[in-house]
Write a protein that holds these residues in place. Structure first.
Motif, PDB file in Angstrom:
ATOM      1  N   LYS A  97     -17.049  -6.324  21.411  1.00 39.19           N
ATOM      2  CA  LYS A  97     -16.583  -4.938  21.451  1.00 39.19           C
ATOM      3  C   LYS A  97     -17.316  -4.069  20.439  1.00 39.19           C
ATOM      4  CE  LYS A  97     -13.542  -5.866  24.626  1.00 39.19           C
ATOM      5  NZ  LYS A  97     -12.093  -5.775  24.438  1.00 39.19           N
ATOM      6  N   PHE A  98     -18.608  -4.295  20.286  1.00 41.27           N
ATOM      7  CA  PHE A  98     -19.411  -3.453  19.414  1.00 41.27           C
ATOM      8  C   PHE A  98     -19.652  -2.114  20.112  1.00 41.27           C
ATOM      9  CE2 PHE A  98     -23.411  -1.776  17.815  1.00 41.27           C
ATOM     10  CZ  PHE A  98     -23.218  -1.851  16.451  1.00 41.27           C
ATOM     11  N   PRO A  99     -19.617  -0.977  19.411  1.00 43.24           N
ATOM     12  CA  PRO A  99     -19.544  -0.834  17.951  1.00 43.24           C
ATOM     13  C   PRO A  99     -18.129  -0.784  17.362  1.00 43.24           C
ATOM     14  CG  PRO A  99     -19.981   1.292  18.938  1.00 43.24           C
ATOM     15  CD  PRO A  99     -19.936   0.305  20.070  1.00 43.24           C
ATOM     16  N   GLN A 100     -17.099  -0.889  18.204  1.00 45.09           N
ATOM     17  CA  GLN A 100     -15.739  -0.808  17.687  1.00 45.09           C
ATOM     18  C   GLN A 100     -15.457  -1.903  16.659  1.00 45.09           C
ATOM     19  OE1 GLN A 100     -12.756  -1.308  20.714  1.00 45.09           O
ATOM     20  NE2 GLN A 100     -11.049  -0.844  19.356  1.00 45.09           N
ATOM     21  N   LEU A 101     -15.840  -3.132  16.988  1.00 41.21           N
ATOM     22  CA  LEU A 101     -15.622  -4.266  16.105  1.00 41.21           C
ATOM     23  C   LEU A 101     -16.974  -4.777  15.635  1.00 41.21           C
ATOM     24  CD1 LEU A 101     -12.922  -6.118  18.260  1.00 41.21           C
ATOM     25  CD2 LEU A 101     -12.560  -4.398  16.459  1.00 41.21           C
ATOM     26  N   PHE A 102     -17.126  -4.957  14.331  1.00 39.15           N
ATOM     27  CA  PHE A 102     -18.442  -5.310  13.797  1.00 39.15           C
ATOM     28  C   PHE A 102     -18.327  -6.342  12.688  1.00 39.15           C
ATOM     29  CE2 PHE A 102     -16.741  -1.829  11.402  1.00 39.15           C
ATOM     30  CZ  PHE A 102     -17.270  -1.872  10.127  1.00 39.15           C
ATOM     31  N   HIS A 103     -19.479  -6.872  12.265  1.00 45.86           N
ATOM     32  CA  HIS A 103     -19.525  -7.996  11.327  1.00 45.86           C
ATOM     33  C   HIS A 103     -19.464  -7.545   9.864  1.00 45.86           C
ATOM     34  CE1 HIS A 103     -20.669 -10.369  14.839  1.00 45.86           C
ATOM     35  NE2 HIS A 103     -20.449 -11.449  14.117  1.00 45.86           N
ATOM     36  N   LYS A 104     -18.432  -6.816   9.531  1.00 47.40           N
ATOM     37  CA  LYS A 104     -18.240  -6.420   8.143  1.00 47.40           C
ATOM     38  C   LYS A 104     -17.807  -7.628   7.315  1.00 47.40           C
ATOM     39  CE  LYS A 104     -13.476  -4.955   9.099  1.00 47.40           C
ATOM     40  NZ  LYS A 104     -12.560  -3.791   9.111  1.00 47.40           N
ATOM     41  N   ARG A 105     -17.947  -7.510   6.014  1.00 44.01           N
ATOM     42  CA  ARG A 105     -17.461  -8.563   5.120  1.00 44.01           C
ATOM     43  C   ARG A 105     -15.984  -8.806   5.409  1.00 44.01           C
ATOM     44  NH1 ARG A 105     -17.696 -11.227   0.170  1.00 44.01           N
ATOM     45  NH2 ARG A 105     -15.865 -10.970  -1.157  1.00 44.01           N
TER      46      ARG A 105
END
Length: 271
Positions: A103-111
C-alpha cells in the motif's frame, strides 16, 4: 448556528468512534517486549498474523537474521527451539505465501515498521509474502538527494513494467512485422510503445513519489526507503524500539545469524 456546530461535532465524534480498532500484539523476546499495532489497511496480513499468534505458532521461534541499521527478521518455523541458529541450513524452496498487500505510498518502511519477508522476484514475481516470517525496520537516516534517486529508479522500473505490458499485448503484431521484413514499422511501433509507457508512468507518479511528511520522517528518524513498494508493510512498533535496537546489535556470523539465539513469542493484546 451553535446547534449546527454541535451537530457537526457529534457527527465527527461518531465517525471517529466507529473507526475499526487496530489490533495490538506484543512480541516477547529474551531482550524485552515489543508492542506492535497491525494495520487494518492490510487485512490479509493482519488476520494471518493474529491467527498464528493465537495458535502459539511463534512461541520459541527466533530472530534468525539480524543486520544492524537495517532490520531484524524472525518467524521461520525451522528455528523453533533451536539454540544454535548458526547451524541452520538454508531452505531453497518457496513455502506458503500470502497475497501481497503493498500500500505504498500510504504505508512505508519507516523506522519501526513491521513488514512481511518474501522471496525474490525471480521465484516470486507477484511479491507474495512469506506466510509467517516478518521483519522490523531499524534502518538509518536518508538524505533528500538519496530519496530523489530512489524515486527516479522506481519511476524507471514502473515505466519498464508498463512497456512490457504493452509489448505483451501487441507481441503478435510485432512478430508479424519482423517476419515480413518490415523493420521500419517494427521500430516505429516500439518507439510508440516507449512514448505510451512514458505518458502512463507520468500519470502514475503518485505511486512512486514520497510525500513531504515521509521525506521528513526518513531524513530525521530513518528507515529503509529502498524497500518501499516491494514488500508488504502491515504494522508498526508502538513501544519497545529500544528492545529492537538491542537485538540489532547482537553478534552475528557472516550470514547475519545471531551467534546466540534470540527467542520470541507473539501474544495478542487487543483485537
Amino acid at each position: 448556528m451553535k446547534n449546527l456546530w454541535l451537530v457537526i461535532l457529534i457527527l465527527l465524534f461518531t465517525m471517529c468512534s466507529n473507526k475499526p480498532k487496530e489490533p495490538i500484539v506484543v512480541i516477547q523476546t529474551s531482550y524485552g517486549n515489543i508492542k506492535v499495532k497491525l494495520y487494518n489497511e492490510t487485512p490479509g496480513h493482519r488476520d494471518n498474523f493474529l491467527k498464528l499468534a493465537e495458535e502459539g505458532f511463534y512461541k520459541n521461534l527466533t530472530f534468525h537474521r539480524v543486520i544492524q541499521d537495517f532490520m531484524i527478521q524472525g518467524g521461520d518455523p525451522k528455528t523453533r527451539n533451536v539454540s544454535d541458529t548458526t547451524a541452520l541450513e538454508e531452505d531453497k524452496t518457496l513455502g506458503d505465501t500470502i497475497a501481497a498487500e503493498i500500500k505504498f505510498p500510504q504505508l512505508f518502511h519507516k523506522r519501526g515498521a513491521l513488514a512481511a519477508a518474501r522471496w525474490g522476484d525471480a521465484e516470486n514475481p507477484t511479491k507474495a509474502s512469506d506466510a509467517s516470517q516478518f521483519y522490523i525496520v531499524t534502518g538509518e537516516l536518508c538524505s533528500d538527494n538519496k530519496l530523489s534517486e530512489i524515486e527516479k529508479q522506481r519511476y524507471e522500473r514502473l515505466k519498464q513494467r508498463i512497456y512490457k505490458d504493452i509489448q505483451s499485448t501487441n507481441l503478435d503484431t510485432l512478430k508479424a512485422l519482423l517476419k515480413s521484413g518490415d523493420s521500419a514499422s517494427a521500430s516505429a511501433m516500439r518507439a510508440d510503445w516507449l512514448k505510451q509507457a512514458e505518458e502512463q508512468a507520468k500519470g502514475r507518479e503518485s505511486e512512486i513519489l514520497y510525500t513531504d511528511k515521509q521525506r521528513e520522517f526518513y531524513t530525521t528518524r530513518g528507515g529503509t526507503p529502498f524497500l518501499d513498494n516491494e514488500y508488504t508493510v502491515f504494522g508498526e512498533v508502538l513501544e519497545g524500539m529500544d528492545v529492537v535496537d538491542k537485538i540489532q546489535r547482537v553478534r552475528t556470523n557472516e550470514k547475519d545469524k545471531p551467534l546466540k539465539s534470540v527467542f520470541m513469542n507473539v501474544v495478542v493484546m487487543e483485537k
